[in-house]
Design a protein around this motif. Structure first.
Motif: not given
Length: 197
Positions: A135-140, A148-154, A185-193
């Motif tokens: 899911q994170l990979q698809l979103m990126q 960011v590193s998807i592995d690290a974020l996962t 709120i934590l997830l928002e920090g990784f969101r690409q606007h």
């Protein structure tokens, strides 16, 4: 007389269902295999035929719970077409399912203690982390996450949710929404606007 494949599968599922209830209510250490085989109307020999020992039966129960929780996460995520909402829905579904009384002791307390961290992490990766990573990979790939590193974020998100689930299980009066507010709120920090691009 040999049992058919269907009968064998039914016996295995019966043992897993009964064992799951016992492990969930009493914890691994306080469950006697004799109680399980008596309730299943089977012999110890039948149980040992399908599961090498108590730990083998617990592993089958643990995997069944992991799969069920993983399926619930997928179903909840699919309730939205928006990838960001899918992630939020999936996180909420995991937390809700993990802290249910029939799951939390098996998943979060006895799982790591009985199976060891290597097996626990392998199962967690198979049923939870792989889906989260996809899911994170698809979103990126769709420009919704910062580079960011998807592995690290996962691993960070998975660890945070496991720890949050333990906290919720310890303090059942705490609502899942309290964790979800913090997690969003934590997830928002990784969101690409668009302005970040």
């Amino acid at each position: 007389m040999r049992k058919s494949k269907t009968e064998t599968e039914e016996t295995i599922q019966k043992l897993i269902t009964i064992a799951r209830r016992h492990f969930g209510e009493k914890g691994y250490a306080d469950v006697a295999l004799e109680e399980i085989v008596t309730e299943a109307n089977l012999t110890r020999g039948a149980l040992y035929h399908h599961f090498k020992n108590k730990k083998g039966l617990f592993l089958a129960v643990f995997e069944a719970v992991q799969k069920e929780v993983g399926d619930r996460v997928e179903q909840e995520a699919a309730n939205s077409q928006d990838m960001w909402q899918q992630l939020v829905n999936g996180c909420r579904a995991f937390l809700t399912a993990a802290v249910e009384s029939q799951n939390h002791r098996i998943l979060l307390i006895d799982g790591p203690a009985v199976l060891g961290w290597d097996t626990f992490r392998m199962m967690d990766q198979k049923y939870s982390m792989n889906s989260l990573r996809e899911q994170l990979q698809l979103m990126q790939e769709h420009g919704q996450l910062l580079p960011v590193s998807i592995d690290a974020l996962t691993h960070c998100l998975s660890g945070a949710m496991n720890e949050a689930a333990l906290w919720l299980a310890e303090y059942p009066q705490k609502p899942v929404t309290e964790i979800m507010t913090t997690l969003e709120i934590l997830l928002e920090g990784f969101r690409q606007h668009p302005t970040n691009m």
